[in-house]
Design a protein around this motif. Structure first.
Motif, mmCIF file in Angstrom:
data_model
loop_
_atom_site.group_PDB
_atom_site.id
_atom_site.type_symbol
_atom_site.label_atom_id
_atom_site.label_comp_id
_atom_site.label_asym_id
_atom_site.label_seq_id
_atom_site.Cartn_x
_atom_site.Cartn_y
_atom_site.Cartn_z
ATOM 1 N N ASP A 86 0.832 -1.205 0.000
ATOM 2 C CA ASP A 86 0.000 0.000 0.000
ATOM 3 C C ASP A 86 0.866 1.255 0.000
ATOM 4 N N GLU A 87 1.933 1.230 0.756
ATOM 5 C CA GLU A 87 2.836 2.384 0.835
ATOM 6 C C GLU A 87 3.459 2.672 -0.532
ATOM 7 N N GLU A 88 3.905 1.641 -1.220
ATOM 8 C CA GLU A 88 4.491 1.829 -2.554
ATOM 9 C C GLU A 88 3.457 2.370 -3.537
ATOM 10 N N ARG A 89 2.238 1.848 -3.443
ATOM 11 C CA ARG A 89 1.166 2.326 -4.322
ATOM 12 C C ARG A 89 0.881 3.807 -4.083
ATOM 13 N N LEU A 90 0.844 4.200 -2.790
ATOM 14 C CA LEU A 90 0.590 5.599 -2.465
ATOM 15 C C LEU A 90 1.751 6.495 -2.884
ATOM 16 N N ARG A 91 2.979 6.007 -2.782
ATOM 17 C CA ARG A 91 4.135 6.790 -3.241
ATOM 18 C C ARG A 91 4.071 7.031 -4.759
ATOM 19 N N LEU A 92 3.719 5.974 -5.508
ATOM 20 C CA LEU A 92 3.585 6.130 -6.959
ATOM 21 C C LEU A 92 2.467 7.115 -7.305
ATOM 22 N N GLN A 93 1.371 7.026 -6.571
ATOM 23 C CA GLN A 93 0.254 7.936 -6.789
ATOM 24 C C GLN A 93 0.681 9.375 -6.494
ATOM 25 N N ALA A 94 1.483 9.571 -5.440
ATOM 26 C CA ALA A 94 1.968 10.906 -5.101
ATOM 27 C C ALA A 94 2.903 11.426 -6.192
ATOM 28 N N LYS A 95 3.760 10.571 -6.734
ATOM 29 C CA LYS A 95 4.669 10.966 -7.822
ATOM 30 C C LYS A 95 3.880 11.390 -9.058
ATOM 31 N N GLU A 96 2.771 10.688 -9.335
ATOM 32 C CA GLU A 96 1.951 11.045 -10.487
ATOM 33 C C GLU A 96 1.252 12.384 -10.293
ATOM 34 N N LEU A 97 0.896 12.704 -9.057
ATOM 35 C CA LEU A 97 0.172 13.948 -8.782
ATOM 36 C C LEU A 97 1.091 15.160 -8.645
ATOM 37 N N GLU A 98 2.371 14.944 -8.407
ATOM 38 C CA GLU A 98 3.296 16.064 -8.195
ATOM 39 C C GLU A 98 3.338 17.056 -9.351
ATOM 40 N N PRO A 99 3.338 16.637 -10.618
ATOM 41 C CA PRO A 99 3.383 17.624 -11.704
ATOM 42 C C PRO A 99 2.156 18.537 -11.760
ATOM 43 N N GLN A 100 1.048 18.113 -11.185
ATOM 44 C CA GLN A 100 -0.166 18.925 -11.209
ATOM 45 C C GLN A 100 -0.124 20.064 -10.197
ATOM 46 N N ILE A 101 0.786 19.997 -9.228
ATOM 47 C CA ILE A 101 0.881 21.009 -8.166
ATOM 48 C C ILE A 101 1.992 21.979 -8.539
ATOM 49 N N ASP A 102 1.753 23.286 -8.285
ATOM 50 C CA ASP A 102 2.796 24.259 -8.638
ATOM 51 C C ASP A 102 4.037 24.047 -7.772
#
Length: 174
Positions: A86-102
């Protein structure tokens, strides 16, 4: 004991009463010294026994706590292994969302997270207080947080504060 023996020997060769009194007082003084020393030796022996008993009890407690610690570590390893996926999945999800944040907001968030004691950068309001440092938040600030107009930062700990509804937490869980 040797001094008492010499004093008793000298007692046989006294010439007057003063010498006899002096030697008899010295013998009495030395006997009292011996009794006092024996009393101290017995007292220290009892203290040594007490300390040894305390050491044994402390070692037993230490052994018990070491066993408990080993069990807790084993449980922690099980939990970590269970949540690793679950932790790895959430880390990947966070990496995918990072470009959307300024970039400015993202660096501020990472800085806050690095400085926070428990690693939480975003906290929600719990019982009218910050979820990170638990300092009270004025009602006006709480209203601003609930309106979601801008990012509100705790003035005490520097963490970003959000509404419990936005975090998906009800008041009962908070």
């Amino acid at each position: 004991q040797a001094q008492i023996a010499t004093y008793k020997q000298q007692l046989d060769n006294v010439r007057n009463n003063r010498e006899f009194d002096l030697l008899s007082k010295e013998i009495e003084y030395q006997t009292l010294e011996i009794q006092l020393s024996e009393k101290r030796i017995n007292q220290y022996a009892r203290e040594i026994d007490n300390k040894n008993a305390d050491i044994a009890a402390a070692e037993e407690t230490l052994n018990d706590r070491n066993h408990i610690l080993a069990d807790k570590r084993r449980q922690l390893e099980e939990i970590v292994s269970e949540t690793k996926k679950d932790e790895e999945r959430l880390r990947l999800q966070a990496k995918e969302l990072e470009p959307q944040i300024d970039a400015r907001t993202l660096t501020a968030f990472k800085r806050i997270r690095k400085n926070a004691r428990n690693g939480l950068g975003v906290v929600y309001i719990q019982r009218n207080a910050c979820g990170g440092c638990f300092n009270r938040i004025p009602p006006q600030k709480q209203m601003e947080i609930k309106m979601h107009k801008k990012i509100i930062v705790c003035e005490y700990c520097g963490r970003i504060m959000i509404d419990p509804d936005l975090a998906g937490v009800t008041e009962g869980e908070a």
